[in-house]
Design a protein around this motif. Sequence first.
Motif, short mmCIF file in Angstrom:
data_model
loop_
_atom_site.label_atom_id
_atom_site.label_comp_id
_atom_site.label_asym_id
_atom_site.label_seq_id
_atom_site.Cartn_x
_atom_site.Cartn_y
_atom_site.Cartn_z
N MET B 1 40.61 -7.06 41.89
CA MET B 1 40.72 -5.75 42.53
C MET B 1 39.38 -5.05 42.42
SD MET B 1 42.86 -2.47 41.20
CE MET B 1 44.49 -2.84 41.82
N MET B 2 38.99 -4.30 43.44
CA MET B 2 37.69 -3.62 43.41
C MET B 2 37.74 -2.41 44.32
SD MET B 2 35.69 -6.40 45.78
CE MET B 2 36.41 -7.77 44.90
N SER B 3 36.70 -1.61 44.29
CA SER B 3 36.63 -0.43 45.15
C SER B 3 36.32 -0.85 46.58
CB SER B 3 35.55 0.51 44.65
OG SER B 3 34.29 -0.12 44.79
N GLN B 4 36.54 0.06 47.52
CA GLN B 4 36.21 -0.20 48.92
C GLN B 4 34.74 -0.52 49.07
OE1 GLN B 4 38.49 -0.41 51.49
NE2 GLN B 4 36.70 -1.24 52.55
N GLU B 5 33.89 0.21 48.34
CA GLU B 5 32.43 -0.01 48.44
C GLU B 5 32.08 -1.43 48.02
OE1 GLU B 5 32.85 4.42 47.90
OE2 GLU B 5 33.84 2.64 47.09
N LYS B 6 32.72 -1.89 46.93
CA LYS B 6 32.42 -3.25 46.45
C LYS B 6 32.94 -4.28 47.45
CE LYS B 6 31.34 -3.26 41.64
NZ LYS B 6 31.80 -2.29 40.66
N ASN B 7 34.09 -4.01 48.05
CA ASN B 7 34.64 -4.95 49.03
C ASN B 7 33.72 -5.03 50.24
OD1 ASN B 7 36.59 -6.84 49.78
ND2 ASN B 7 37.79 -5.34 50.93
N ASP B 8 33.23 -3.88 50.70
CA ASP B 8 32.30 -3.87 51.84
C ASP B 8 31.05 -4.66 51.50
OD1 ASP B 8 32.89 -0.38 52.85
OD2 ASP B 8 34.04 -2.22 53.20
N GLU B 9 30.57 -4.49 50.27
CA GLU B 9 29.32 -5.12 49.86
C GLU B 9 29.40 -6.64 49.96
OE1 GLU B 9 26.42 -4.10 46.21
OE2 GLU B 9 28.15 -5.32 45.66
N ILE B 10 30.56 -7.21 49.66
CA ILE B 10 30.66 -8.68 49.66
C ILE B 10 31.19 -9.26 50.96
CG2 ILE B 10 30.80 -8.93 47.15
CD1 ILE B 10 33.81 -9.22 47.36
N THR B 11 31.62 -8.42 51.91
CA THR B 11 32.23 -8.95 53.13
C THR B 11 31.44 -8.69 54.42
OG1 THR B 11 33.56 -6.93 53.31
CG2 THR B 11 34.62 -8.86 52.32
N LEU B 12 30.79 -7.53 54.55
CA LEU B 12 30.21 -7.15 55.84
C LEU B 12 28.92 -7.92 56.11
CD1 LEU B 12 30.91 -3.31 55.72
CD2 LEU B 12 32.33 -5.17 56.63
N VAL B 13 28.74 -8.38 57.36
CA VAL B 13 27.70 -9.37 57.64
C VAL B 13 26.60 -8.91 58.59
CG1 VAL B 13 29.26 -11.30 57.19
CG2 VAL B 13 29.08 -10.37 59.52
N GLY B 14 26.57 -7.64 58.95
CA GLY B 14 25.48 -7.16 59.80
C GLY B 14 24.13 -7.34 59.11
N ALA B 15 23.06 -7.27 59.89
CA ALA B 15 21.72 -7.49 59.35
C ALA B 15 21.30 -6.42 58.35
CB ALA B 15 20.71 -7.55 60.50
N ASP B 16 21.99 -5.29 58.39
CA ASP B 16 21.66 -4.19 57.48
C ASP B 16 22.62 -4.11 56.30
OD1 ASP B 16 23.31 -1.47 59.31
OD2 ASP B 16 23.84 -3.57 58.99
N GLN B 17 23.49 -5.10 56.14
CA GLN B 17 24.49 -5.09 55.08
C GLN B 17 24.12 -6.06 53.97
OE1 GLN B 17 27.12 -3.05 55.05
NE2 GLN B 17 26.48 -2.19 57.01
N PRO B 18 24.49 -5.76 52.72
CA PRO B 18 24.11 -6.63 51.61
C PRO B 18 24.55 -8.10 51.78
CG PRO B 18 24.96 -4.55 50.77
CD PRO B 18 25.16 -4.52 52.26
N ALA B 19 25.81 -8.34 52.16
CA ALA B 19 26.24 -9.74 52.30
C ALA B 19 25.55 -10.38 53.50
CB ALA B 19 27.76 -9.82 52.45
N GLY B 20 25.37 -9.61 54.56
CA GLY B 20 24.68 -10.11 55.75
C GLY B 20 23.25 -10.53 55.41
N GLN B 21 22.60 -9.72 54.58
CA GLN B 21 21.22 -10.05 54.20
C GLN B 21 21.17 -11.29 53.33
OE1 GLN B 21 19.78 -6.31 52.69
NE2 GLN B 21 19.37 -5.53 54.74
N LEU B 22 22.13 -11.43 52.44
CA LEU B 22 22.18 -12.63 51.60
C LEU B 22 22.41 -13.87 52.46
CD1 LEU B 22 22.35 -14.22 48.91
CD2 LEU B 22 24.82 -13.79 48.99
N LEU B 23 23.41 -13.85 53.33
CA LEU B 23 23.75 -15.03 54.13
C LEU B 23 22.61 -15.45 55.03
CD1 LEU B 23 27.44 -14.13 55.08
CD2 LEU B 23 26.71 -15.86 53.45
N ARG B 24 21.78 -14.50 55.44
CA ARG B 24 20.66 -14.83 56.32
C ARG B 24 19.55 -15.61 55.60
NH1 ARG B 24 23.18 -10.85 58.88
NH2 ARG B 24 22.89 -10.53 61.14
N HIS B 25 19.65 -15.74 54.28
CA HIS B 25 18.67 -16.54 53.56
C HIS B 25 18.98 -18.04 53.64
CE1 HIS B 25 17.29 -12.74 51.83
NE2 HIS B 25 16.27 -13.38 51.33
N TYR B 26 20.05 -18.39 54.34
CA TYR B 26 20.53 -19.78 54.39
C TYR B 26 20.64 -20.28 55.83
CZ TYR B 26 21.76 -18.91 49.53
OH TYR B 26 21.69 -18.61 48.19
N TRP B 27 20.49 -21.60 56.03
CA TRP B 27 20.81 -22.22 57.31
C TRP B 27 22.31 -22.02 57.57
CZ3 TRP B 27 17.34 -24.08 60.69
CH2 TRP B 27 16.08 -24.46 60.21
#
Lengths: 110, 439
Positions: B1-27
């Motif tokens: 269980m986590m806060s909405q902010e933490k859920n957004d941080e690990i799920t959202l994939v836009g270029a300006d989002q934390p998870a999106g920025q992480l995923l873009r480091h990979y093929w």
Amino acid sequence: MGSKITVHFVRPDGSVEAVEAETGESVMQAAVFNDVEGIEAECGGSCMCATCHVYFDDAVSSLLPEAEEEETVMLEDAAAEVRPTSRLSCQIKLTAEMDGIKVQIPDRQY
Amino acid sequence: MMSQEKNDEITLVGADQPAGQLLRHYWMPAALAVELGGPRPVAPVRLMGEDLVLFRREDNTLGLMSRFCPHRGVDLCYGRLEGGGIRCSFHGWHFDQTGQCTEQPAEPDGSRMHERIKISSYPAVEKNGVIWTYMGPGEPPAFPALDCFRAPDTHVFAFKGLWECNWLQALEIGIDPAHASFLHRFLQDEDPADGYGKQFRDKAAQSDMPMTKVLREFDNPELKVEETDYGLRIIALRDLGNGQRHVRVTNQVFPCAITIPMSNEMTITQWHVPVDDTHCYWYSMFTSFGAPVDKEKMREQRLKEHRLPDYAPLRNKSNEYGYDPEEQKTLTYTGMGLDINVHDQWAVESMGAVQDRTREHLASSDAAIVRYRRMLRAAIKSVKLGEGDLPLVIDEATAKDIQGPISIDAIGPTEEWESVWTDRDAGRRASCTWDAALS
């Protein structure tokens, strides 16, 4: 719906984060819903993961209802040092008398 | 269980989002190679919220650029392939292979406006039937020497399917060994000989027991999770009660893939690739350590269940995944047919477009999900702070050493379980016609 109170979460480095909480919710919920770092609550309050471990100060500790066996057993798995003032914050319900209490966050939850 | 902010941080994939920025480091998989197989090698791609056009250039290399023309927004998928790039059919604006606008024929001679117009262009390469792209900063990492990349093309079959949900819940069902004993439970066992190309349909390891029976009768495995140089190794142990133990070894390959056994001779490496925040594709590479894969048969099996060109499953929310309460009484746990992919699809889609983790209660069987989320958060933090190493962001030299990962079912004496699975895997690699040896 409960009434509003303040809970002060004390981080391992000593800094304090004051959050608005509601009577009736658990100390864990007050932390998670206010995005307080350092309380993980993976099992969402089911007394199953020991990642919502906190320390209360002596005065508050003695006012809290005693831990049930489930909590005592689960606390043995806590990652940080377990002290006499250790509790699993998902098991502590906030009351009006607890307005303004300090809750110490341990140095780690895993 | 986590806060909405933490859920957004690990799920959202836009270029300006934390998870999106992480995923873009990979093929990331952008398309199946077959999608460029028609008379005109162009296909639209939506990846991590960006709309792109994939095409094969005149020199046979691959191009991947923004899909909508920066002039008035029309679709460059219908453009003219020229000069290594695309010329928009609307006013003839041309974009070269770097995305630079080189010509605006309807502008006055000497106009330099085109110099100030550039669209995104990402590198794209093909490996074993999948087209990969890198949408991140700097140079892309090296591809690790996983079996699915080392095996020759004859021994790898690739396919994909659309799931209407966020990528993270799709990945998490792949690192949840407990669910197979319930969600995928078959109340009767089919003849394993009919099981070609189907998950769980082979005999378990060296036994005569169909895997479906092992999962059904031993539904409370002990889980062991360890961090590795590629992500996580997850081991599910089932004591069969006769001095024997069943071992099932699966893996998380950071950030969004899994490697799991499919049968005694095949594994699946499967990526969960964000289309956008609420849709993803699973891309599966089936790798054979035995006979070459029967690509025609495997594609035919799967085209019966998916429509083209978007590879969307025919069973979906709109038809209740084919749910049949009579079937649920006698044949399957879910009542949703024999294709285990559909069961997974129902589970991840019914959580909602993005799982609301503010209402979640993880249990002890979620141990691998818990470990994975810690790795994910640590990686997101590394990117945010610009410091620390990311798992699998590696150079060529390191990449050679990241192999496998081993993924297998094995049965052996309870006390010897640790050597049982490594021995079984070594045996399979030794008899493999391509060089699958682990160094």
